[in-house]
Design an enzyme around this catalytic site. Structure first.
Site, mmCIF file in Angstrom:
data_model
loop_
_atom_site.group_PDB
_atom_site.id
_atom_site.type_symbol
_atom_site.label_atom_id
_atom_site.label_comp_id
_atom_site.label_asym_id
_atom_site.label_seq_id
_atom_site.Cartn_x
_atom_site.Cartn_y
_atom_site.Cartn_z
ATOM 1 N N LYS A 169 5.191 -4.494 -30.516
ATOM 2 C CA LYS A 169 4.377 -4.649 -29.255
ATOM 3 C C LYS A 169 3.293 -4.975 -30.172
ATOM 4 O O LYS A 169 2.174 -3.896 -30.083
ATOM 5 C CB LYS A 169 4.186 -3.575 -28.309
ATOM 6 C CG LYS A 169 3.552 -4.017 -27.091
ATOM 7 C CD LYS A 169 3.787 -2.955 -26.136
ATOM 8 C CE LYS A 169 2.890 -3.093 -24.835
ATOM 9 N NZ LYS A 169 2.806 -4.252 -24.189
HETATM 10 N N1 PMP Z 1 7.975 -7.570 -22.070
HETATM 11 C C1 PMP Z 1 6.614 -7.645 -22.594
HETATM 12 C C2 PMP Z 1 6.563 -9.035 -23.211
HETATM 13 C C3 PMP Z 1 5.573 -6.808 -22.327
HETATM 14 O O1 PMP Z 1 4.358 -6.795 -22.630
HETATM 15 C C4 PMP Z 1 6.025 -5.415 -21.425
HETATM 16 C C5 PMP Z 1 4.850 -4.630 -21.219
HETATM 17 N N2 PMP Z 1 4.703 -3.569 -22.248
HETATM 18 C C6 PMP Z 1 7.304 -5.473 -21.085
HETATM 19 C C7 PMP Z 1 8.202 -6.547 -21.419
HETATM 20 C C8 PMP Z 1 7.668 -4.299 -20.358
HETATM 21 O O2 PMP Z 1 7.753 -3.043 -21.164
HETATM 22 P P1 PMP Z 1 7.410 -1.730 -20.556
HETATM 23 O O3 PMP Z 1 8.499 -1.522 -19.454
HETATM 24 O O4 PMP Z 1 7.911 -0.818 -21.473
HETATM 25 O O5 PMP Z 1 5.954 -1.705 -20.250
#
Ligand code: PMP
Length: 317
Positions: A169
């Site tokens: 991320k």
């Molecule tokens: N995809 C992307 C590109 C994101 O930025 C996020 C947010 N973190 C998610 C999916 C969803 O992930 P999460 O449920 O862990 O927040």
């Protein structure tokens, strides 16, 4: 005048807030970095978005260890030494929540290369970590009113692992997300879905995607390029618990149009129903039954009302 007063109110409440920076709690207005911060110029930061909820047993953070682990994994992929252990980061998040009087919040944890040596190579620069939090009820338009999102397929393909590691991320990934999101907003939609280089559905700009077809829940595999979303994992676990059949497989663009239900999941967006894609209504154009069921279940878990999963996934402040 009214909006000016409103924005002043926001600013004044912010000044009472604290931000954790490299082990110190500093005042919101003083949480500053140098203009030559490496990660600002080259997108070399990694981050997490986490939520803290008000529950029947007090304030609790949702799946904190999993978020910290994903941050560690992002650092590993980028050869970035995060400077702190998992336990230290977890403690720092809790300390930051305690230092701020806010019951429900979104927590942003970021590790970045600071000011030192300019040039593409980040490694000569010191890694810094910061934790800030704020109230974030409406991430996608209509969240507060709880109406379904109208989304479009982006003209921007999702980045893929031939050029960048998509399971980290990293701040850099969000240039791709921002292009898609701005395109969608400027075109009058609430959010964008991105396809991968093979034309298969991957995810939204900051959410994972699920469809329901003939009572089966379907979401693309992370190997398609989607982030290993913690909300996605929670929804799959809850589906298993409730014996809602699901498949993890590629989804073609046409399948989106013909789905009975579509929804997005993410820490900021939580579970968000999609009622229209590229001007085509999804199902009957209203939030579907399985989406509604999972959304209610997810909300009960995060608010501490689910015996099994609230215990498993909530860390009390
Ligand atoms: N995809 C992307 C590109 C994101 O930025 C996020 C947010 N973190 C998610 C999916 C969803 O992930 P999460 O449920 O862990 O927040």
């Amino acid at each position: 005048m009214q909006s000016e007063a409103k924005s002043m109110l926001v600013v004044s409440t912010m000044t009472e807030r604290k931000i954790w920076m490299d082990g110190s709690l500093v005042n919101w207005d003083e949480a500053k970095i140098h203009i030559l911060t490496h990660s600002l110029h080259y997108g070399t930061g990694v981050f997490e978005g986490i939520r803290c909820y008000k529950t029947i047993n007090g304030q609790a953070v949702f799946r904190l260890p999993e978020h910290i682990q994903r941050l560690m994994d992002s650092g590993k992929i980028y050869l970035m030494d995060l400077q702190y252990s998992k336990d230290q980061l977890q403690e720092a998040v809790i300390d930051t929540i305690k230092a701020n009087e806010i019951e429900e919040c979104y927590i942003r944890l970021i590790a970045y290369y600071g000011y030192g040596k300019m040039g593409v190579n980040p490694l000569p620069n010191k890694v810094s970590v910061a934790i800030a939090l704020w109230k974030w009820d409406e991430y996608l338009r209509g969240d507060k009113q709880n109406y379904g999102a109208r989304i479009m397929i982006s003209s921007w393909a999702r980045i893929d692992s031939r050029s960048m590691p998509v399971h980290a991320k990293a701040t850099a990934n969000y240039a791709n997300s921002a292009l898609a999101r701005v395109e969608a907003l400027k075109s009058g939609f609430d959010e964008a879905i991105m396809l991968n280089a093979n034309g298969m559905v991957v995810e939204a700009s900051a959410e994972n995607i699920f469809i329901v077809k003939d009572n089966i829940l379907i979401t693309p595999p992370v190997a398609s390029g989607a982030l290993n979303g913690i909300t996605r994992d929670s929804i799959l676990t809850l589906a298993r618990e409730k014996r809602i059949p699901y498949e993890i497989r590629d989804i073609a663009r046409d399948e989106l149009y013909l789905a009975d239900e579509v929804f997005l999941t993410g820490t900021a967006a939580e579970v968000k129903s999609v009622v229209e894609i590229d001007n085509r209504p999804i199902g009957d154009g209203k939030t579907g039954a399985i989406t509604q069921r999972l959304k209610i279940l997810f909300e009960s878990v995060v608010h501490g009302e689910h015996k099994k999963f609230s215990k498993k996934w909530l860390m009390f402040v």
